[in-house]
Design a protein around this motif. Structure first.
Motif, mmCIF file in Angstrom:
data_model
loop_
_atom_site.group_PDB
_atom_site.id
_atom_site.type_symbol
_atom_site.label_atom_id
_atom_site.label_comp_id
_atom_site.label_asym_id
_atom_site.label_seq_id
_atom_site.Cartn_x
_atom_site.Cartn_y
_atom_site.Cartn_z
ATOM 1 N N ALA A 21 3.207 0.762 -21.907
ATOM 2 C CA ALA A 21 2.367 0.314 -23.012
ATOM 3 C C ALA A 21 2.287 -1.207 -22.975
ATOM 4 C CB ALA A 21 2.943 0.776 -24.345
ATOM 5 N N GLY A 22 1.240 -1.735 -23.564
ATOM 6 C CA GLY A 22 1.049 -3.177 -23.551
ATOM 7 C C GLY A 22 1.272 -3.785 -24.916
ATOM 8 N N LYS A 23 0.278 -4.537 -25.393
ATOM 9 C CA LYS A 23 0.385 -5.260 -26.654
ATOM 10 C C LYS A 23 0.778 -4.331 -27.800
ATOM 11 C CE LYS A 23 -2.765 -8.971 -25.573
ATOM 12 N NZ LYS A 23 -3.962 -9.690 -25.903
ATOM 13 N N GLY A 24 1.579 -4.859 -28.715
ATOM 14 C CA GLY A 24 2.011 -4.091 -29.874
ATOM 15 C C GLY A 24 3.282 -3.301 -29.617
ATOM 16 N N PHE A 26 5.804 -4.459 -27.867
ATOM 17 C CA PHE A 26 6.940 -5.349 -27.657
ATOM 18 C C PHE A 26 7.880 -5.348 -28.846
ATOM 19 C CE2 PHE A 26 9.123 -9.465 -27.868
ATOM 20 C CZ PHE A 26 9.841 -9.374 -26.695
ATOM 21 N N THR A 27 7.363 -5.167 -30.053
ATOM 22 C CA THR A 27 8.217 -5.271 -31.230
ATOM 23 C C THR A 27 9.442 -4.370 -31.148
ATOM 24 O OG1 THR A 27 6.373 -5.972 -32.572
ATOM 25 C CG2 THR A 27 8.300 -5.138 -33.739
ATOM 26 N N PRO A 28 9.302 -3.046 -30.883
ATOM 27 C CA PRO A 28 10.523 -2.246 -30.785
ATOM 28 C C PRO A 28 11.373 -2.622 -29.574
ATOM 29 C CG PRO A 28 8.572 -0.871 -30.446
ATOM 30 C CD PRO A 28 8.104 -2.241 -30.847
ATOM 31 N N ARG A 29 10.746 -2.948 -28.457
ATOM 32 C CA ARG A 29 11.507 -3.362 -27.273
ATOM 33 C C ARG A 29 12.191 -4.688 -27.532
ATOM 34 N NH1 ARG A 29 6.453 -1.954 -23.876
ATOM 35 N NH2 ARG A 29 6.672 0.285 -23.844
ATOM 36 N N PRO A 51 1.312 -13.494 -20.780
ATOM 37 C CA PRO A 51 0.211 -13.889 -21.662
ATOM 38 C C PRO A 51 -0.616 -12.711 -22.184
ATOM 39 C CG PRO A 51 0.326 -15.377 -19.802
ATOM 40 C CD PRO A 51 1.310 -14.264 -19.533
ATOM 41 N N ASP A 52 -0.671 -11.605 -21.432
ATOM 42 C CA ASP A 52 -1.445 -10.449 -21.897
ATOM 43 C C ASP A 52 -0.641 -9.520 -22.803
ATOM 44 O OD1 ASP A 52 0.261 -9.283 -20.054
ATOM 45 O OD2 ASP A 52 -1.325 -8.427 -18.808
ATOM 46 N N GLY A 53 0.578 -9.919 -23.180
ATOM 47 C CA GLY A 53 1.372 -9.147 -24.127
ATOM 48 C C GLY A 53 2.266 -8.089 -23.519
ATOM 49 N N VAL A 54 2.354 -8.010 -22.204
ATOM 50 C CA VAL A 54 3.195 -7.016 -21.544
ATOM 51 C C VAL A 54 4.588 -7.602 -21.321
ATOM 52 C CG1 VAL A 54 3.508 -5.653 -19.436
ATOM 53 C CG2 VAL A 54 1.245 -5.869 -20.458
ATOM 54 N N LEU A 55 5.613 -6.806 -21.625
ATOM 55 C CA LEU A 55 6.992 -7.237 -21.429
ATOM 56 C C LEU A 55 7.296 -7.395 -19.939
ATOM 57 C CD1 LEU A 55 9.832 -7.730 -22.680
ATOM 58 C CD2 LEU A 55 10.223 -5.269 -22.429
ATOM 59 N N ARG A 56 7.860 -8.538 -19.588
ATOM 60 C CA ARG A 56 8.255 -8.753 -18.196
ATOM 61 C C ARG A 56 9.475 -7.874 -17.889
ATOM 62 N NH1 ARG A 56 5.527 -13.264 -16.408
ATOM 63 N NH2 ARG A 56 4.969 -14.745 -18.018
ATOM 64 N N PRO A 57 9.640 -7.427 -16.622
ATOM 65 C CA PRO A 57 10.844 -6.681 -16.255
ATOM 66 C C PRO A 57 12.081 -7.462 -16.689
ATOM 67 C CG PRO A 57 9.266 -6.629 -14.473
ATOM 68 C CD PRO A 57 8.731 -7.596 -15.489
ATOM 69 N N SER A 58 13.019 -6.764 -17.323
ATOM 70 C CA SER A 58 14.150 -7.433 -17.950
ATOM 71 C C SER A 58 15.472 -6.824 -17.506
ATOM 72 C CB SER A 58 14.040 -7.326 -19.472
ATOM 73 O OG SER A 58 12.802 -7.865 -19.911
ATOM 74 N N PRO A 77 10.234 -1.774 -19.025
ATOM 75 C CA PRO A 77 10.908 -2.218 -17.808
ATOM 76 C C PRO A 77 12.186 -3.001 -18.114
ATOM 77 C CG PRO A 77 9.086 -3.673 -18.287
ATOM 78 C CD PRO A 77 9.054 -2.575 -19.325
ATOM 79 N N VAL A 78 13.189 -2.288 -18.642
ATOM 80 C CA VAL A 78 14.446 -2.913 -19.039
ATOM 81 C C VAL A 78 15.600 -2.126 -18.423
ATOM 82 C CG1 VAL A 78 15.961 -3.514 -20.977
ATOM 83 C CG2 VAL A 78 13.475 -3.730 -21.220
ATOM 84 N N VAL A 79 16.525 -2.838 -17.787
ATOM 85 C CA VAL A 79 17.742 -2.233 -17.253
ATOM 86 C C VAL A 79 18.920 -2.887 -17.961
ATOM 87 C CG1 VAL A 79 19.209 -1.961 -15.220
ATOM 88 C CG2 VAL A 79 16.737 -1.742 -15.007
ATOM 89 N N ALA A 80 19.785 -2.061 -18.543
ATOM 90 C CA ALA A 80 21.000 -2.543 -19.191
ATOM 91 C C ALA A 80 22.182 -2.198 -18.290
ATOM 92 C CB ALA A 80 21.163 -1.908 -20.560
#
Length: 124
Positions: A21-24, A26-29, A51-58, A77-80
Motif C-alpha cells: 500500500a502507498g499513501k495513508g 504509513f500511519t499504522p506502520r 516523496p510519493d508516500g511509500v515507506l522505504r524498506p526498513s 517492507p519492515v524486518v525486525a
C-alpha cells in the motif's frame, strides 16, 4: 544493503521487494516503528517515506517480543531483528505470538537449520 532496496507498489518496475500500500498506510506502520524506537530499538535503515508516500524498506535492530513491530503484522517492507542466545530461545520467541507471523533463522549450521522446523533443541 537494506537502504539500497527499492519499494514499488504495484510493481511498475522490477524491484527487490514491493510495498502492498502507498499513501495513508504509513500511519499504522509509522506507529509500529515509533513504538520500537521509543522502547529502545534502532531503526538501522529506512523508517521514512519516499516523496510519493511509500515507506522505504526498513530494518529494526534490537527488537524485543513486547514491541508492536515484533507482535503485530506490519504489512510493509519492515524486518525486525531479535537476538537470542540459543535455538531453544529462538524457537520460543518465534512461537510466542498471537499471530502466524513470518520468522526466519539465519545460521551457518546445517544441523541447526534441519532441527529448527521440528522444534527440536537437543544437541546431537
Amino acid at each position: 544493503m537494506v537502504a539500497r532496496l527499492a519499494a514499488d507498489p504495484g510493481r511498475r518496475a522490477p524491484t527487490a521487494e514491493t510495498c502492498p500500500a502507498g499513501k495513508g498506510a504509513f500511519t499504522p506502520r509509522g506507529a509500529l516503528l515509533d513504538d520500537a524506537k521509543r522502547r529502545g530499538a534502532t531503526i538501522a535503515a529506512g523508517g521514512d517515506l519516499r516523496p510519493d508516500g511509500v515507506l522505504r524498506p526498513s530494518l529494526v535492530t534490537g527488537a524485543r517480543p513486547d514491541m508492536r513491530v515484533s507482535a503485530e503484522e506490519v504489512f510493509g517492507p519492515v524486518v525486525a531483528v531479535t537476538r537470542y542466545d540459543d535455538l531453544g530461545e529462538a524457537l520460543a520467541l518465534a512461537n510466542d505470538t498471537r499471530h502466524g507471523l513470518q520468522a526466519g533463522i539465519f545460521t551457518s549450521s546445517l544441523d541447526t537449520a534441519l532441527r529448527a522446523p521440528g522444534g527440536s533443541t537437543s544437541e546431537a
